[in-house]
Design a protein around this motif. Structure first.
Motif, short mmCIF file in Angstrom:
data_model
loop_
_atom_site.label_atom_id
_atom_site.label_comp_id
_atom_site.label_asym_id
_atom_site.label_seq_id
_atom_site.Cartn_x
_atom_site.Cartn_y
_atom_site.Cartn_z
N MET A 1 -2.19 16.77 36.00
CA MET A 1 -1.45 17.74 35.92
C MET A 1 -2.14 18.95 34.85
SD MET A 1 2.62 16.86 36.92
CE MET A 1 3.27 18.51 37.17
N SER B 1 -0.90 14.22 42.56
CA SER B 1 -0.56 12.91 43.30
C SER B 1 -2.04 12.72 44.12
CB SER B 1 0.53 12.63 43.63
OG SER B 1 1.48 13.19 43.75
N GLU C 1 0.32 13.09 34.63
CA GLU C 1 0.67 14.09 33.59
C GLU C 1 -0.86 14.74 33.32
OE1 GLU C 1 4.66 13.81 31.04
OE2 GLU C 1 2.94 12.45 30.78
N ARG D 1 2.78 20.71 28.52
CA ARG D 1 1.96 19.74 29.03
C ARG D 1 0.68 20.02 28.16
NH1 ARG D 1 3.95 19.97 33.95
NH2 ARG D 1 2.55 21.36 34.79
N ARG E 1 -8.95 13.96 36.55
CA ARG E 1 -8.54 15.03 36.15
C ARG E 1 -9.41 16.16 36.16
NH1 ARG E 1 -8.08 13.94 29.68
NH2 ARG E 1 -10.59 14.07 29.92
N MET F 1 -10.76 20.81 29.40
CA MET F 1 -10.08 20.82 30.75
C MET F 1 -9.53 22.08 30.96
SD MET F 1 -9.88 18.22 32.45
CE MET F 1 -11.43 17.51 31.88
N SER G 1 8.56 14.15 44.18
CA SER G 1 8.58 15.11 43.21
C SER G 1 10.08 15.17 42.57
CB SER G 1 8.10 16.33 43.44
OG SER G 1 8.82 16.75 44.62
N SER H 1 10.34 5.26 35.45
CA SER H 1 9.16 5.45 36.32
C SER H 1 9.44 4.02 37.02
CB SER H 1 8.04 4.93 35.45
OG SER H 1 7.89 3.79 34.92
N ASN I 1 -4.43 9.62 44.38
CA ASN I 1 -4.48 8.99 45.46
C ASN I 1 -6.17 8.95 46.15
OD1 ASN I 1 -2.03 8.09 45.76
ND2 ASN I 1 -1.54 9.56 46.95
N HIS J 1 1.88 6.20 39.62
CA HIS J 1 1.10 7.27 39.05
C HIS J 1 2.09 7.75 37.69
CE1 HIS J 1 -0.36 8.82 42.94
NE2 HIS J 1 -0.81 7.68 42.68
N GLN J 2 2.99 6.91 37.37
CA GLN J 2 3.67 7.10 36.00
C GLN J 2 3.37 6.21 34.82
OE1 GLN J 2 5.92 9.36 35.58
NE2 GLN J 2 6.15 10.24 37.75
N ARG K 1 10.97 7.22 29.65
CA ARG K 1 10.29 7.51 30.64
C ARG K 1 9.86 6.38 31.39
NH1 ARG K 1 6.10 12.36 29.95
NH2 ARG K 1 8.08 13.22 29.19
N ARG L 1 2.21 19.20 40.95
CA ARG L 1 2.49 17.88 41.08
C ARG L 1 1.75 17.06 42.35
NH1 ARG L 1 6.79 14.79 38.51
NH2 ARG L 1 6.96 16.75 37.12
N ASP L 2 2.02 17.83 43.41
CA ASP L 2 1.65 17.26 44.81
C ASP L 2 0.16 17.15 44.83
OD1 ASP L 2 4.17 17.39 45.66
OD2 ASP L 2 4.09 18.91 46.82
N PRO M 1 5.92 7.28 43.02
CA PRO M 1 4.90 7.94 42.44
C PRO M 1 4.76 9.23 43.07
CG PRO M 1 4.03 6.01 43.33
CD PRO M 1 5.49 5.91 43.29
N ASN M 2 4.84 9.34 44.56
CA ASN M 2 4.62 10.55 45.24
C ASN M 2 6.05 11.54 45.06
OD1 ASN M 2 2.03 10.37 45.68
ND2 ASN M 2 2.63 8.82 47.59
#
Lengths: 371, 254
Positions: free
Chosen positions: B100, B133, B97, A219, B164, A234, A370, A362, B137, B145-146, A358, B129-130, A367-368
Motif C-alpha cells: 500500500m 492484495s 501495508e 503509512r 511493492r 517508493m 477490506s 490478523s 496474489n 497478507h497481514q 494487530r 487495499r484491493d 487477507p482479501n
C-alpha cells in the motif's frame, strides 16, 4: 452480514460505556480520592495530549525529538501573553489593560504558531537521524526555554524567570471554568469543568491521531521510520512528510500548552525544562511507541506516579522511622530509571505495543477482506 | 522512442571512477540485462537511474524527459520503480501495508481528507487495499497478507519487494539481483514472474549475477567492467564477446 452488524453494535456499546465512564470519572475521583487528585488527573490529561503529539513525531515518523516541550512552551506563552495584563508593561500605550483574548481565538493561533516552530526545527534537521537529530532538537528545546527566561529586557515580553501570572481563566460562552457552575442541574466545580474541557481536546487529539495513523499519510510516516531510502524510492516525498510530522506534533503540543496556561493561571520557564521533554518522551517509549492506547497508558502512569509517591513515601517513612530519609522527588527519579530499564529489558516495544493487537486481528481477518 | 536513454554517465567516488561515460538505451517492452563482475558499477548505475546518486557528468532521458539531479521520489512518480540488492522492506509493517505504501505516489489523500475520512478518501483507501492484495496474489505470496514483512522468508521478501515496486505503476521496473540467494525452483518461479511482468507491458531492467538467468530471460544485455560498458547486444552475441570472456575469466595468456 448479521455478524458484522453485531460487531458494530458491540463496538458502539463499548464506546458508549467508555464515554459514560469518562464522564462520571471526575465525580468518582472527587468522591473517593478528593479534589486534589482530580486536579492531578486534569494535568495528566494535558500530558496525554503532549505524549500523543510527540507520538506522531517519534512513534510514527521515527524522528527522535528531545526538545518537544518547547512547543508546549510556545502554546503556553501564546495564551499567557494574549490573555493576561502582562503586555501592558511592555506596551502601555497600545494595551493599557493587557490583552484579553478568548481561548478559542488563541487556540488555533498557538496551534499554527507551534506548528510553524515545528517546521522551523524540522527544516535544518532533515538530513539528521537518530542521535544527531536528538542533540539538535535538545538544543532547540533549551533555546526556547532560555529565550523565555531572558526576554524580559530591554522589552519585558516574558517577564523572565518570574513568569507571567494572572492569566485569564478559560471561559466558554461567558461561563468561567474557574468557578463552580450549575449546568443542567449539576453542580460542577472548577476542576470538573476543566476535566471535561481537557477530555474534549484529548479526545480530539486521539481522534486525529487515529485517523492519521490509518491513512496514506500515516503509512508514509511509518515507511520513513522503517527505511527512509526505500520510502523515497517508493515515491514518498520524505522532506515534506517529515516536516508535516514535526508540524502536526508541534501543533498538538501548542494546544496542550495553551490549555495548560489557562488552567494553571501562571507560566514560567521552569515548567519547560529538558526534564519535561524527557518525561514526555518516556511516556511515549514506556507506553508503546506508535500505539495510541499505549501512549495514553504511558502518559497516565508517568503523570500519576510522582503524585502517588508524594502521597505515600513520606507517610510510610514517617510511620516506619519517624522521619523522612529519602525525599519523594529523588525516589521518583530512582524508581523511574529502574522502571525504564525493566521495560527496555523485558518489553522493549513498550508496556502496550500495537503489534500484539494487530497480530491478534490478523488471525480472524481474511487477507482479501477490506475493513 | 526509447524509454530510457543514458548518455555518457559518469560517477566518481573520491579517486574511484565508478562509472565512466556509460551510454545505453532501453526500448519499451524489453527485458534488459546488466551484468558484470563484482564492483563493475552495476548498482551505482542503478542508483543514478533511480535518483539515489547524482551523476557527475552526463544525463539521462526517461520517457521523453531529461533528468539531472532529480530526487528519487520524483523519478518514482514519473515511472521508475526499483528493488534493492539487499532487501529494504518496511520490516515492522505488514506485507499488505508495504505494498500500500507503494501506492503512495498514485493516491492523493491529504491530511484533511484523512482526518475527515471523506467519501473520496474511503474509496481511494479501498481501491488501494484491493490493488495491493491483487499485487500480492500476482507475485504469489502465499502467507496471509497481514504477516509482518520481517517474518517472511527470504524468497517471499524478494517477491514482496517486487509487488511493492509494481504498486507504483512503473513504466520501468529495475530489479537489483532479484535471484540472489534463491534456490533453483525459486529462480524458475522468478523467471516466470518477470516474464509475466513484461507481458503486462512493463519494461524491465535487470541486474543479475546468475548469467544463466540473464541469458534465458533478457532481450538485450550490457556488460559493465570497471565502470565502463564493454559489450552490448543480444545474449548470444555478448556471451561470445572476447572482451566479456576476459572480464569474467581473466585475460588469456596467449
Amino acid at each position: 452480514m448479521q455478524n458484522a452488524r453485531e460487531v458494530v453494535f458491540r463496538r458502539l456499546n463499548k464506546r458508549i460505556v467508555l464515554i459514560a465512564v469518562l464522564l462520571l470519572l471526575p465525580f468518582a475521583v472527587d468522591a473517593l480520592l478528593g479534589r486534589g487528585w482530580l486536579r492531578i488527573v486534569d494535568f495528566a490529561m494535558l500530558y496525554i495530549m503532549l505524549a500523543l503529539g510527540l507520538n506522531i513525531v517519534v512513534g510514527y515518523a521515527g524522528l527522535l525529538d528531545l526538545g518537544y516541550i518547547a512547543f508546549f512552551a510556545v502554546g503556553a506563552y501564546c495564551y499567557a501573553l494574549s490573555a493576561s495584563p502582562h503586555l501592558a508593561i511592555a506596551f502601555p500605550r497600545l494595551f493599557p489593560d493587557g490583552v484579553h483574548l478568548s481561548i478559542f481565538i488563541v487556540l488555533p493561533v498557538s496551534a499554527l504558531l507551534a506548528g510553524g516552530m515545528g517546521v522551523l526545527l524540522g527544516a535544518p534537521t532533515l538530513k539528521l537521524r537518530g542521535d544527531y537529530l536528538a542533540i539538535v532538537t535538545l538544543g532547540f528545546g533549551e533555546i526556547i526555554r532560555i529565550f523565555m527566561n531572558n526576554l524580559n529586557a530591554p522589552l519585558n515580553l516574558t517577564n523572565g524567570p518570574q513568569g507571567i501570572s494572572r492569566i485569564d481563566p478559560i471561559s466558554i460562552a461567558g461561563i468561567s471554568l474557574n468557578a463552580t457552575q450549575r449546568i443542567f442541574g449539576f453542580t460542577l466545580p472548577s476542576v470538573h469543568l476543566y476535566f471535561y474541557l481537557f477530555l474534549f481536546f484529548a479526545g480530539l487529539v486521539v481522534f486525529v491521531s487515529q485517523r492519521l495513523e490509518r491513512s496514506r499519510i500515516g503509512r508514509a510516516w511509518m515507511a520513513i521510520r522503517e527505511d527512509e531510502i526505500a520510502a523515497s524510492a517508493m515515491g514518498i516525498n520524505t522532506r515534506n512528510l517529515k516536516l508535516l510530522a514535526f508540524a502536526m506534533g508541534a501543533a498538538f503540543g501548542g494546544i496542550s500548552g495553551t490549555l495548560f496556561a489557562g488552567f494553571q493561571g501562571f507560566v514560567s520557564p521552569e515548567s519547560f525544562s529538558l526534564m519535561e521533554s524527557v518525561m514526555v518522551l518516556c511516556m511515549v517509549v514506556l507506553g508503546g511507541m506508535g500505539h495510541i492506547y499505549g501512549v495514553i497508558l504511558g502518559g497516565l502512569l508517568l503523570a500519576l506516579l510522582p503524585e502517588l509517591l508524594r502521597h505515600s513515601v513520606v507517610p510510610v517513612q514517617q510511620a516506619l522511622f519517624g522521619k523522612t530519609i529519602i525525599d519523594p522527588e529523588s525516589l521518583r527519579m530512582l524508581l523511574f530509571g529502574f522502571a525504564l530499564i525493566l521495560v527496555m529489558l523485558y518489553r522493549p516495544a513498550g508496556l502496550w505495543p500495537s503489534r500484539v493487537r494487530r497480530r491478534e486481528l490478523s488471525s480472524d481477518e481474511r487477507p482479501n477482506e477490506s475493513a | 522512442m526509447n524509454l530510457l536513454e543514458l548518455s555518457r554517465i559518469g560517477k566518481r567516488f573520491g579517486g574511484l571512477n565508478a562509472l565512466t561515460d556509460v551510454s545505453l538505451h532501453i526500448e519499451r517492452g524489453e527485458i534488459y540485462g546488466l551484468i558484470g563482475p563484482n564492483g563493475a558499477g552495476k548498482t551505482t548505475l542503478f542508483n543514478v537511474i533511480t535518483g539515489l546518486y547524482q551523476p557527475d557528468s552526463g544525463e539521462f532521458h526517461f520517457n521523453g524527459k531529461s533528468y539531472r539531479g532529480a530526487k528519487p521520489h520524483v523519478l518514482a512518480g514519473d515511472g521508475i520503480a526499483r528493488t534493492f540488492q539487499n532487501i529494504r522492506l518496511f520490516a515492522n509493517l505488514t506485507a499488505l501495508e508495504n505494498v500500500m505504501i507503494g501506492r503512495h505516489v498514485r493516491t492523493r489523500a491529504g491530511v484533511m481528507g484523512s482526518i475527515m475520512n471523506s467519501q473520496a478518501t474511503r474509496l481511494e483507501e479501498k481501491a488501494c487495499r484491493d490493488k495491493a492484495s491483487e499485487l500480492l496474489n500476482m507475485v504469489g505470496l502465499k502467507k496471509p497478507h497481514q504477516t509482518l514483512a520481517k517474518n517472511l522468508s527470504y524468497g517471499e521478501q524478494r517477491r514482496l519487494e517486487i509487488a511493492r515496486a509494481l504498486a507504483t505503476e512503473p513504466l520501468l521496473l529495475a530489479l537489483d539481483e532479484p535471484a540472489a540467494g534463491m534456490n533453483a525452483t525459486e529462480t524458475e518461479n522468478l523467471k516466470a514472474l518477470i516474464n509475466a511482468i513484461r507481458d503486462s507491458g512493463i519494461t524491465v531492467l535487470l541486474i543479475e549475477h546468475d548469467v544463466k538467468l540473464i541469458m534465458g530471460l533478457c532481450d538485450r544485455v550490457a556488460v559493465l567492467d570497471y565502470g565502463r560498458k564493454i559489450a552490448e547486444g543480444v545474449p548470444d552475441e555478448v556471451r561470445n564477446d572476447p572482451a566479456v570472456i576476459s572480464a569474467y575469466l581473466g585475460v588469456d595468456g596467449e
